[in-house]
Design a protein around this motif. Structure first.
Motif, PDB file in Angstrom:
ATOM      1  N   LEU A 308       0.816  -1.209   0.000  1.00 22.41           N
ATOM      2  CA  LEU A 308       0.000   0.000   0.000  1.00 22.41           C
ATOM      3  C   LEU A 308       0.850   1.260   0.000  1.00 22.41           C
ATOM      4  O   LEU A 308       0.648   2.163  -0.828  1.00 22.41           O
ATOM      5  N   ILE A 309       1.804   1.357   0.924  1.00 23.25           N
ATOM      6  CA  ILE A 309       2.567   2.609   1.020  1.00 23.25           C
ATOM      7  C   ILE A 309       3.503   2.786  -0.176  1.00 23.25           C
ATOM      8  O   ILE A 309       3.798   3.910  -0.578  1.00 23.25           O
ATOM      9  N   THR A 310       3.952   1.662  -0.767  1.00 24.64           N
ATOM     10  CA  THR A 310       4.763   1.775  -1.978  1.00 24.64           C
ATOM     11  C   THR A 310       3.925   2.328  -3.123  1.00 24.64           C
ATOM     12  O   THR A 310       4.371   3.201  -3.885  1.00 24.64           O
ATOM     13  N   ALA A 311       2.685   1.836  -3.232  1.00 27.37           N
ATOM     14  CA  ALA A 311       1.785   2.335  -4.264  1.00 27.37           C
ATOM     15  C   ALA A 311       1.428   3.793  -4.015  1.00 27.37           C
ATOM     16  O   ALA A 311       1.402   4.615  -4.951  1.00 27.37           O
ATOM     17  N   ALA A 312       1.165   4.151  -2.761  1.00 31.40           N
ATOM     18  CA  ALA A 312       0.797   5.532  -2.447  1.00 31.40           C
ATOM     19  C   ALA A 312       1.970   6.483  -2.685  1.00 31.40           C
ATOM     20  O   ALA A 312       1.773   7.617  -3.160  1.00 31.40           O
ATOM     21  N   HIS A 313       3.178   6.044  -2.358  1.00 31.82           N
ATOM     22  CA  HIS A 313       4.360   6.862  -2.630  1.00 31.82           C
ATOM     23  C   HIS A 313       4.507   7.114  -4.130  1.00 31.82           C
ATOM     24  O   HIS A 313       4.759   8.248  -4.562  1.00 31.82           O
ATOM     25  N   HIS A 314       4.336   6.069  -4.906  1.00 35.76           N
ATOM     26  CA  HIS A 314       4.443   6.211  -6.366  1.00 35.76           C
ATOM     27  C   HIS A 314       3.375   7.179  -6.893  1.00 35.76           C
ATOM     28  O   HIS A 314       3.686   8.095  -7.681  1.00 35.76           O
ATOM     29  N   PRO A 329      -9.416  10.499  -9.862  1.00 32.62           N
ATOM     30  CA  PRO A 329     -10.494   9.828  -9.132  1.00 32.62           C
ATOM     31  C   PRO A 329     -10.380   8.299  -9.076  1.00 32.62           C
ATOM     32  O   PRO A 329     -10.576   7.709  -8.012  1.00 32.62           O
ATOM     33  N   LEU A 330     -10.079   7.674 -10.203  1.00 31.00           N
ATOM     34  CA  LEU A 330     -10.062   6.218 -10.187  1.00 31.00           C
ATOM     35  C   LEU A 330      -8.887   5.673  -9.384  1.00 31.00           C
ATOM     36  O   LEU A 330      -9.022   4.681  -8.660  1.00 31.00           O
ATOM     37  N   MET A 331      -7.725   6.332  -9.474  1.00 34.66           N
ATOM     38  CA  MET A 331      -6.597   5.897  -8.669  1.00 34.66           C
ATOM     39  C   MET A 331      -6.878   6.125  -7.181  1.00 34.66           C
ATOM     40  O   MET A 331      -6.478   5.316  -6.331  1.00 34.66           O
ATOM     41  N   ARG A 332      -7.570   7.186  -6.858  1.00 36.74           N
ATOM     42  CA  ARG A 332      -7.950   7.412  -5.470  1.00 36.74           C
ATOM     43  C   ARG A 332      -8.856   6.286  -4.961  1.00 36.74           C
ATOM     44  O   ARG A 332      -8.747   5.847  -3.807  1.00 36.74           O
ATOM     45  N   ASN A 333      -9.716   5.827  -5.819  1.00 38.06           N
ATOM     46  CA  ASN A 333     -10.588   4.704  -5.454  1.00 38.06           C
ATOM     47  C   ASN A 333      -9.758   3.459  -5.147  1.00 38.06           C
ATOM     48  O   ASN A 333      -9.972   2.773  -4.134  1.00 38.06           O
ATOM     49  N   LEU A 393       1.000  -3.725  -6.902  1.00 40.60           N
ATOM     50  CA  LEU A 393       2.012  -3.773  -7.963  1.00 40.60           C
ATOM     51  C   LEU A 393       1.524  -3.042  -9.209  1.00 40.60           C
ATOM     52  O   LEU A 393       2.260  -2.269  -9.827  1.00 40.60           O
ATOM     53  N   GLU A 394       0.266  -3.258  -9.559  1.00 44.55           N
ATOM     54  CA  GLU A 394      -0.272  -2.656 -10.781  1.00 44.55           C
ATOM     55  C   GLU A 394      -0.350  -1.138 -10.677  1.00 44.55           C
ATOM     56  O   GLU A 394      -0.324  -0.441 -11.703  1.00 44.55           O
ATOM     57  N   CYS A 395      -0.417  -0.602  -9.463  1.00 46.89           N
ATOM     58  CA  CYS A 395      -0.435   0.857  -9.302  1.00 46.89           C
ATOM     59  C   CYS A 395       0.839   1.496  -9.853  1.00 46.89           C
ATOM     60  O   CYS A 395       0.844   2.672 -10.220  1.00 46.89           O
ATOM     61  N   LEU A 396       1.923   0.722  -9.895  1.00 49.57           N
ATOM     62  CA  LEU A 396       3.191   1.221 -10.438  1.00 49.57           C
ATOM     63  C   LEU A 396       3.311   0.967 -11.928  1.00 49.57           C
ATOM     64  O   LEU A 396       4.323   1.322 -12.549  1.00 49.57           O
ATOM     65  N   GLY A 397       2.316   0.322 -12.529  1.00 45.74           N
ATOM     66  CA  GLY A 397       2.366   0.005 -13.944  1.00 45.74           C
ATOM     67  C   GLY A 397       3.529  -0.921 -14.267  1.00 45.74           C
ATOM     68  O   GLY A 397       3.890  -1.798 -13.474  1.00 45.74           O
ATOM     69  N   GLY A 398       4.144  -0.697 -15.409  1.00 49.05           N
ATOM     70  CA  GLY A 398       5.287  -1.519 -15.816  1.00 49.05           C
ATOM     71  C   GLY A 398       6.455  -1.413 -14.848  1.00 49.05           C
ATOM     72  O   GLY A 398       7.225  -2.366 -14.675  1.00 49.05           O
ATOM     73  N   ASN A 399       6.577  -0.256 -14.208  1.00 49.49           N
ATOM     74  CA  ASN A 399       7.656  -0.094 -13.239  1.00 49.49           C
ATOM     75  C   ASN A 399       7.515  -1.045 -12.058  1.00 49.49           C
ATOM     76  O   ASN A 399       8.495  -1.387 -11.405  1.00 49.49           O
ATOM     77  N   PRO A 532      -9.312  11.198   4.152  1.00 53.11           N
ATOM     78  CA  PRO A 532      -8.556  10.744   5.322  1.00 53.11           C
ATOM     79  C   PRO A 532      -8.011   9.343   5.162  1.00 53.11           C
ATOM     80  O   PRO A 532      -6.961   9.005   5.733  1.00 53.11           O
ATOM     81  N   ILE A 533      -8.683   8.509   4.394  1.00 52.52           N
ATOM     82  CA  ILE A 533      -8.197   7.135   4.177  1.00 52.52           C
ATOM     83  C   ILE A 533      -6.886   7.170   3.410  1.00 52.52           C
ATOM     84  O   ILE A 533      -5.914   6.496   3.784  1.00 52.52           O
ATOM     85  N   ILE A 534      -6.836   7.959   2.344  1.00 51.09           N
ATOM     86  CA  ILE A 534      -5.622   8.054   1.534  1.00 51.09           C
ATOM     87  C   ILE A 534      -4.515   8.763   2.304  1.00 51.09           C
ATOM     88  O   ILE A 534      -3.339   8.384   2.221  1.00 51.09           O
ATOM     89  N   ASP A 535      -4.877   9.776   3.067  1.00 42.47           N
ATOM     90  CA  ASP A 535      -3.875  10.498   3.843  1.00 42.47           C
ATOM     91  C   ASP A 535      -3.187   9.564   4.836  1.00 42.47           C
ATOM     92  O   ASP A 535      -1.962   9.632   5.022  1.00 42.47           O
TER      93      ASP A 535
END
Length: 542
Positions: A308-314, A329-333, A393-399, A532-535
């Protein structure tokens, strides 16, 4: 010649505190271990440091090597590790992530240990011998004479690597050697034989298909004694310095957990000492199994948090289509949905650690709750991790698909915790056995869940549904996975409604309990408060 400018790249994810998490710290305080917060933060900062992350990478890219013989042809059965492995082990043991809580009289000692095990997540492989050493103590106590000799050394916070007679070392690590080719999780099918000797010891002859961490000093194993399946303590080295004839045949080539050695072994008249009564092997070992279940839940929750935090950092540093990903919006979801799952797992983990601590101090109601709570949580949280890891993992795409990101290693680790000590079916069926043999376990479980009664109608409806699942006994074994899932969800829901952030609790009840959720992550319904959830999920980095 300059071909292009490098820009829109995410900075390295390092220099953060892996323990800087609201749900973890609140649980630490709530379950009686607030005194350990400075230690947990110290370990969390080390976990998030570039140095520790490099240890994790090196230990996995340089897996252990088996040396069965020396240059002269003598049998040595040594496992050779990269120096990074020993650094990881040194930190874990000196910080008390192994059996140290059993020698710590402070309230919340097991909770503090769970929080540190959670925060120290740079490598999952070395957690295996650490976890087994922690879990071995209650089983060993079935034989007080053996416990008096070995427990102080298992609980000592010193890393003393090397094959030497156990009672001459400064500290010890313990492993498990249970499953065989023909039985797997059905340990009653084991064929290893244990022959009693005049001096009170036994001699073991047979094989083990999975012996975890074969470089440990002692092992708990199961074998067929004259009185039936029995638990034994097997030292790697005998008092005279000779190797116990526990032969390492090969190391397993595994999907993940590659820094850790898992082996196939054969006992060739290996010396062993009985733990508990003959014929009571499963009952003797069950407490060790339950404690490894706790660590499976902790490990899965920690893995979710890391993903989670790796995806949020990216997402906080990467732009696409003219805006940062985290603002779309969709990434926030997606991020919020991953965060809800992660917080539910962490909150549950701390509650189970608290039950373990109070159970160790003689609280019978907590013991009853823990028995069922660990079974359903091990089933569900460990099942959720692989799906969670894939989405993160998919939040980072190919990276995220390349090794340098660390996400492939996290993904390869994710199926293991569900398989360890018994797959999902084993955990689901075990909870049914527990409710039949000890109905108090089910009562204690719902006593805990019902503490949130009336706080949220969606939770109340889900609890009623979970209770109704036990009415039709004719089909309950067929439905065991559904029963386990529902129990885990209402327990998580109850904990979040009582102790979690309101936005997280609302999103959990709307989706996991009321069913307003798609098959994939990122399908939260409109109207939820995601900010607040994302924060809470976005790490603080330099």
């Amino acid at each position: 010649m300059t071909t292009h400018e490098v820009f829109n790249q995410v900075p390295p994810f390092a220099g953060y505190d892996a323990a800087d998490e609201a749900a973890l710290l609140a649980g630490l305080e709530r379950e009686g271990a607030g005194w350990a917060a400075p230690e947990v933060h110290e370990l969390g900062r080390l976990s998030g440091s570039p140095e520790a992350q490099e240890w994790g990478r090196l230990a996995n890219e340089n897996p252990p090597v088996l040396r069965t013989h020396d240059r002269y042809g003598h049998r040595i059965d040594e496992v050779e590790f990269h120096p990074a492995w020993h650094e990881l082990m040194r930190v874990a043991v000196t910080r008390g992530l192994h059996a140290a809580p059993w020698a710590d009289g402070r309230e919340g000692a097991h909770v503090a240990r769970a929080a540190k095990f959670y925060a120290w997540r740079v490598d999952a492989g070395h957690g295996c011998p650490v976890s087994m050493t922690y879990a071995a103590v209650p089983a060993l106590r079935r034989s007080p004479d053996l416990a008096a000799l070995y427990e102080p050394l298992l609980a000592k916070s010193e890393y003393d690597y090397g094959l030497r007679p156990p009672l001459t070392k400064n500290a010890l690590l313990a492993g498990m050697s249970m499953t065989e080719k023909q039985g797997g999780s059905d340990v009653r099918a084991n064929t290893t034989e244990a022959a009693p000797q005049p001096d009170g010891s036994y001699r073991l002859v047979g094989h083990k298909w999975f012996t975890s961490a074969p470089m440990c000093d002692v092992f708990l194993t199961l074998a067929q004694a004259p009185g039936g399946l029995t638990c034994f303590l097997v030292p790697r080295v005998l008092p005279d310095g000779e190797l116990n004839p526990l032969r390492l045949m090969r190391l397993k080539d595994k999907l993940g957990n590659r820094s850790n050695a898992s082996s196939e072994i054969e006992y060739e008249n290996a010396v062993a000492f009985r733990v508990g009564d003959e014929g009571r092997g499963v009952r003797t070992i069950i407490e060790m199994v339950n404690l490894t279940r706790l660590d499976c839940v902790i490990g899965a929750a920690a893995g979710m948090r890391q993903g989670l935090i790796t995806a949020a950092h990216h997402a906080s540093h990467r732009k696409a289509f003219g805006a940062y990903l985290v603002d779309q919006p969709l990434m926030r979801n997606v991020l919020a949905d991953l965060a809800v799952e992660s917080e539910a797992a962490t909150t549950l983990m701390t509650r189970l650690a608290g039950a373990t601590d109070r159970s160790a101090r003689g609280d019978e109601s907590e013991t009853a709750f823990k028995r069922l709570g660990l079974a359903v949580s091990k089933y569900w949280v460990c099942k959720r991790w692989p799906v969670h890891a894939a989405e993160a993992l998919e939040c980072l795409g190919g990276n995220g698909y390349v090794e340098e990101s660390g996400m492939p290693r996290l993904f390869r680790e994710s199926p293991l915790n569900s398989i360890w000590e018994g797959s999902g079916n084993v955990a689901a069926l075990d909870l049914l056995r527990a409710t039949l043999r000890a109905p108090r376990t089910l009562e204690a479980f719902f006593d805990e869940v019902d503490l949130a009664r009336g706080a949220d109608p969606r939770l109340d409806a889900a609890v009623k549904d979970a209770k109704d699942g036990f009415v039709d006994t004719a089909t309950i074994e067929y439905r065991a996975r559904r029963v386990a899932e529902r129990l885990a969800l209402v327990l998580q829901g109850s904990l979040l409604v009582r102790h979690g952030h309101p936005a997280v609790a609302d999103a959990f009840c709307a989706t996991r309990l009321a069913g307003d959720h798609g098959a994939a992550f990122g399908t939260l319904p409109p109207g939820l408060d995601l900010a607040p959830i994302i924060d809470r999920a976005t790490p603080k980095t330099p």
